[in-house]
Motif scaffolding. Structure first.
Motif, PDB file in Angstrom:
ATOM      1  N   TYR A   1      20.313 -13.280  21.777  1.00  0.00           N
ATOM      2  CA  TYR A   1      19.745 -12.880  20.488  1.00  0.00           C
ATOM      3  C   TYR A   1      18.488 -12.036  20.670  1.00  0.00           C
ATOM      4  N   GLU A   2      17.755 -12.227  21.766  1.00  0.00           N
ATOM      5  CA  GLU A   2      16.591 -11.389  22.047  1.00  0.00           C
ATOM      6  C   GLU A   2      17.044  -9.964  22.382  1.00  0.00           C
ATOM      7  N   ILE A   3      18.116  -9.853  23.130  1.00  0.00           N
ATOM      8  CA  ILE A   3      18.660  -8.536  23.469  1.00  0.00           C
ATOM      9  C   ILE A   3      19.152  -7.835  22.206  1.00  0.00           C
ATOM     10  N   ALA A   4      19.821  -8.582  21.338  1.00  0.00           N
ATOM     11  CA  ALA A   4      20.311  -8.008  20.081  1.00  0.00           C
ATOM     12  C   ALA A   4      19.156  -7.390  19.294  1.00  0.00           C
TER      13      ALA A   4
ATOM     14  N   LYS B   1      21.124  -8.301  12.521  1.00  0.00           N
ATOM     15  CA  LYS B   1      21.979  -9.481  12.383  1.00  0.00           C
ATOM     16  C   LYS B   1      22.685  -9.756  13.699  1.00  0.00           C
ATOM     17  N   ARG B   2      22.566 -10.982  14.166  1.00  0.00           N
ATOM     18  CA  ARG B   2      23.198 -11.352  15.428  1.00  0.00           C
ATOM     19  C   ARG B   2      24.710 -11.200  15.367  1.00  0.00           C
TER      20      ARG B   2
ATOM     21  N   ARG C   1      29.927  -5.970  17.664  1.00  0.00           N
ATOM     22  CA  ARG C   1      29.868  -4.626  18.263  1.00  0.00           C
ATOM     23  C   ARG C   1      29.885  -4.698  19.790  1.00  0.00           C
ATOM     24  N   PHE C   2      29.205  -5.682  20.361  1.00  0.00           N
ATOM     25  CA  PHE C   2      29.197  -5.835  21.811  1.00  0.00           C
ATOM     26  C   PHE C   2      30.615  -6.106  22.312  1.00  0.00           C
TER      27      PHE C   2
ATOM     28  N   SER D   1      32.666 -11.013  25.332  1.00  0.00           N
ATOM     29  CA  SER D   1      31.410 -11.458  24.724  1.00  0.00           C
ATOM     30  C   SER D   1      30.260 -11.262  25.706  1.00  0.00           C
ATOM     31  N   ALA D   2      29.063 -11.189  25.176  1.00  0.00           N
ATOM     32  CA  ALA D   2      27.884 -11.023  26.030  1.00  0.00           C
ATOM     33  C   ALA D   2      27.725 -12.223  26.968  1.00  0.00           C
TER      34      ALA D   2
END
Length: 65
Positions: free
Chosen positions: A29-32, A39-40, A46-47, A54-55
């Motif tokens: 969530y920090e990277i997002a 919005k996470r 999108r990732f 998934s990330a």
């Protein structure tokens, strides 16, 4: 200044997000937030569209190597 990412900018954003997932210990969530998603859920979607995974899945795979 906070930027909102659009579909047109996902290539550069996706590359940067994937780089950060693989090369930092930041939370997803920090990277997002860092790459500009408000919005996470949108970031996760999108990732996954960009990488096909998934990330957290990509991070887990890289830790196994």
């Amino acid at each position: 200044m906070l930027l909102i990412m659009t579909l047109g900018s996902i290539d550069n954003t996706g590359y940067r997000a994937k780089f950060l997932v693989l090369n930092t210990d930041k939370r997803i969530y920090e990277i997002a937030t860092e790459v500009g998603f408000l919005k996470r859920d949108t970031f996760y979607k999108r990732f996954n569209e960009y990488t096909g995974k998934s990330a957290s899945g990509i991070r887990s795979e890289s830790e196994l190597k």
